[in-house]
Write a protein that holds these residues in place. Sequence first.
Motif, short mmCIF file in Angstrom:
data_model
loop_
_atom_site.label_atom_id
_atom_site.label_comp_id
_atom_site.label_asym_id
_atom_site.label_seq_id
_atom_site.Cartn_x
_atom_site.Cartn_y
_atom_site.Cartn_z
N SER A 25 -6.90 -0.52 -3.41
CA SER A 25 -6.74 0.93 -3.33
C SER A 25 -8.02 1.59 -3.82
O SER A 25 -8.84 0.98 -4.51
CB SER A 25 -5.54 1.39 -4.16
OG SER A 25 -5.72 1.08 -5.51
N THR A 28 -12.05 2.61 1.33
CA THR A 28 -11.68 2.35 2.73
C THR A 28 -11.68 0.84 2.95
O THR A 28 -12.71 0.23 3.24
CB THR A 28 -12.67 3.04 3.68
OG1 THR A 28 -12.71 4.44 3.36
CG2 THR A 28 -12.19 2.88 5.13
N PHE A 29 -10.51 0.28 2.84
CA PHE A 29 -10.35 -1.17 2.85
C PHE A 29 -10.95 -1.80 4.10
O PHE A 29 -11.60 -2.84 4.02
CB PHE A 29 -8.86 -1.48 2.75
CG PHE A 29 -8.52 -2.93 2.67
CD1 PHE A 29 -8.01 -3.60 3.79
CD2 PHE A 29 -8.66 -3.64 1.49
CE1 PHE A 29 -7.68 -4.94 3.72
CE2 PHE A 29 -8.33 -4.97 1.40
CZ PHE A 29 -7.83 -5.63 2.52
N ASP A 30 -10.75 -1.16 5.24
CA ASP A 30 -11.20 -1.73 6.50
C ASP A 30 -12.70 -2.02 6.53
O ASP A 30 -13.16 -2.90 7.25
CB ASP A 30 -10.91 -0.77 7.66
CG ASP A 30 -9.45 -0.41 7.75
OD1 ASP A 30 -9.01 -0.04 8.86
OD2 ASP A 30 -8.74 -0.49 6.74
N SER A 53 -15.37 -7.62 7.47
CA SER A 53 -14.58 -6.47 7.90
C SER A 53 -14.64 -6.28 9.40
O SER A 53 -13.65 -5.90 10.02
CB SER A 53 -15.08 -5.20 7.22
OG SER A 53 -16.39 -4.90 7.66
N ARG A 72 -6.44 -11.01 6.16
CA ARG A 72 -6.35 -9.63 5.68
C ARG A 72 -5.42 -8.84 6.58
O ARG A 72 -5.34 -9.09 7.78
CB ARG A 72 -7.73 -8.98 5.63
CG ARG A 72 -8.43 -8.85 6.97
CD ARG A 72 -9.88 -8.44 6.80
NE ARG A 72 -9.99 -7.11 6.22
CZ ARG A 72 -11.11 -6.64 5.65
NH1 ARG A 72 -12.20 -7.39 5.59
NH2 ARG A 72 -11.13 -5.43 5.15
N ASN A 74 -5.22 -5.00 7.27
CA ASN A 74 -5.82 -3.70 6.99
C ASN A 74 -4.78 -2.59 6.92
O ASN A 74 -4.98 -1.60 6.21
CB ASN A 74 -6.87 -3.38 8.04
CG ASN A 74 -8.11 -4.26 7.93
OD1 ASN A 74 -8.35 -4.87 6.88
ND2 ASN A 74 -8.88 -4.34 9.00
N ASN A 77 -3.70 -2.73 3.41
CA ASN A 77 -4.77 -2.77 2.39
C ASN A 77 -4.62 -4.00 1.49
O ASN A 77 -4.79 -3.92 0.26
CB ASN A 77 -4.76 -1.50 1.53
CG ASN A 77 -5.34 -0.30 2.26
OD1 ASN A 77 -5.69 -0.39 3.45
ND2 ASN A 77 -5.43 0.82 1.58
N THR A 78 -4.35 -5.11 2.11
CA THR A 78 -4.08 -6.32 1.34
C THR A 78 -4.78 -7.52 1.98
O THR A 78 -4.81 -7.65 3.21
CB THR A 78 -2.57 -6.60 1.26
OG1 THR A 78 -1.93 -5.47 0.66
CG2 THR A 78 -2.28 -7.82 0.41
#
Length: 124
Positions: A25, A28-30, A53, A72, A74, A77-78
């Motif tokens: 968190s 921007t995880f992606d 990514s 992953r 996306n 977010n994990t």
Amino acid sequence: EVQLVESGGGLVQAGGSLRLSCAASGFTFDDYAIGWFRQAPGKEREGVSCISSRDGSTYYADSVKGRFTISRDNAKNTAYLRIDSLKFLDTAVYYCAVERWGSCPPGFHGMDYWGKGTLVTVSS
């Protein structure tokens, strides 16, 4: 605030399987590459796997190829690390980390943010 929270560790028998999770968190995880690392008692931290990514390319340390699988999600977010055929030598604290440019760096060095880790203990 960037946060990475690992979970899924515990006490498992040799030969079993485990899936670790890394919930992210605050960024921007992606856009970020994600790496998994481990530190066994009395040893240096070791990079075990990384996923980029952009195209989801995956990389593994030679010591874990064939038994570890990184992935992953996306949307959640994990990131995950599945460990199969667990060995006593897999006992370690496992950390996830992220790299802001989205690519897995050589040797998985230079990660930007780190979680606090989850302990995996493998009983023989």
